[in-house]
Design a protein around this motif. Structure first.
Motif, mmCIF file in Angstrom:
data_model
loop_
_atom_site.group_PDB
_atom_site.id
_atom_site.type_symbol
_atom_site.label_atom_id
_atom_site.label_comp_id
_atom_site.label_asym_id
_atom_site.label_seq_id
_atom_site.Cartn_x
_atom_site.Cartn_y
_atom_site.Cartn_z
ATOM 1 N N GLU A 61 41.492 35.939 48.566
ATOM 2 C CA GLU A 61 40.709 35.941 47.373
ATOM 3 C C GLU A 61 39.117 35.203 47.522
ATOM 4 O OE1 GLU A 61 43.211 33.895 44.754
ATOM 5 O OE2 GLU A 61 44.778 35.689 44.634
ATOM 6 N N SER A 63 36.928 37.415 49.578
ATOM 7 C CA SER A 63 36.361 38.385 48.792
ATOM 8 C C SER A 63 35.339 38.322 47.803
ATOM 9 C CB SER A 63 37.427 39.324 48.158
ATOM 10 O OG SER A 63 37.916 39.001 47.024
ATOM 11 N N MET A 64 35.639 36.955 47.030
ATOM 12 C CA MET A 64 34.634 36.439 46.295
ATOM 13 C C MET A 64 33.290 36.000 46.735
ATOM 14 S SD MET A 64 36.586 33.943 43.658
ATOM 15 C CE MET A 64 35.846 32.433 44.516
ATOM 16 N N HIS A 65 33.312 35.435 48.145
ATOM 17 C CA HIS A 65 32.015 35.203 48.812
ATOM 18 C C HIS A 65 31.271 36.385 49.257
ATOM 19 C CE1 HIS A 65 32.323 30.924 49.291
ATOM 20 N NE2 HIS A 65 33.744 30.941 49.406
ATOM 21 N N GLU A 66 31.935 37.231 49.708
ATOM 22 C CA GLU A 66 31.458 38.845 50.033
ATOM 23 C C GLU A 66 31.003 39.696 48.751
ATOM 24 O OE1 GLU A 66 34.204 41.172 52.105
ATOM 25 O OE2 GLU A 66 34.253 39.592 53.748
ATOM 26 N N THR A 67 31.645 39.531 47.861
ATOM 27 C CA THR A 67 30.884 39.942 46.316
ATOM 28 C C THR A 67 29.627 39.388 46.065
ATOM 29 O OG1 THR A 67 33.141 40.703 45.608
ATOM 30 C CG2 THR A 67 31.591 40.738 44.365
ATOM 31 N N ALA A 68 29.789 38.049 46.065
ATOM 32 C CA ALA A 68 28.618 37.154 45.705
ATOM 33 C C ALA A 68 27.288 37.465 46.491
ATOM 34 C CB ALA A 68 28.964 35.800 45.481
ATOM 35 N N GLY A 76 26.730 40.277 48.110
ATOM 36 C CA GLY A 76 26.521 41.633 48.279
ATOM 37 C C GLY A 76 27.279 42.392 49.414
ATOM 38 N N GLY A 77 28.226 42.030 49.582
ATOM 39 C CA GLY A 77 29.010 42.657 50.895
ATOM 40 C C GLY A 77 29.234 41.943 51.967
ATOM 41 N N GLN A 124 28.664 34.906 52.535
ATOM 42 C CA GLN A 124 27.856 33.880 51.816
ATOM 43 C C GLN A 124 28.059 32.613 52.510
ATOM 44 O OE1 GLN A 124 27.929 33.679 47.781
ATOM 45 N NE2 GLN A 124 26.485 32.145 47.550
#
Length: 157
Positions: free
Chosen positions: A124, A127-132, A134-135, A138
């Motif tokens: 989780e 995936s939050m870091h990747e979403t923040a 832009g894929g 971070q």
């Protein structure tokens, strides 16, 4: 791959966890095993594990001491092993935000359940870091390319 560090002063317990747990079932691998709290901290700083499995009562630094020191440095999941069902230990562990508090003798199903929960939390977060970002993963602190010291000092406040 999820990186796991096992910290337990009892060699048989430590080896049993490392060798008998089906790490691949959780997308995990053991990156180290330590026999003391201080050794565990040094290994953690070197390898940056995602999950810590820590004995609560060890000579020198206790498992709670280890977690308290590393919590500020690493975003990880912590699973406590304890031969003690005392409420005070459980209360301190909860205050430190541990993922699970397991009593010895260790039950394989309980450890598997705790590892599944830890893996879920890690996925989780990832995936939050990747979403923040832009894929892309971070980093926690973005420093400006110019004047990195000034940027760090401004962000550190």
């Amino acid at each position: 791959m999820i990186k796991v560090l096992v910290i337990d002063d009892e060699p048989m317990q430590r080896q049993g966890i490392v060798q008998m747990t089906p790490w691949g079932d959780f997308g995990a691998e053991v990156i180290g095993a330590a026999g003391s709290g201080m050794e565990g901290i040094l290994l953690a700083r070197e390898h940056r594990p995602d999950v810590f499995i820590v004995d609560i009562k060890m000579p020198g630094l206790s498992g709670l001491d280890v977690i308290a020191r590393l919590r500020a440095e690493m975003d990880a999941e912590y699973i406590i092993l304890s031969g003690y069902g005392e409420f005070e230990f459980a209360q301190q562990a909860i205050a430190l935000g541990v993922c699970a508090y397991l009593l010895k003798p260790l039950d394989d199903d309980e450890l598997a359940s705790a590892m599944s929960l830890a893996a879920e939390h890690i996925e989780e977060r990832r995936s939050m870091h990747e979403t923040a970002a832009g894929g892309e993963p971070q980093t926690m602190l973005q420093l400006p390319a110019e004047e990195p010291i000034r940027g760090y000092l401004l962000h550190a406040i």
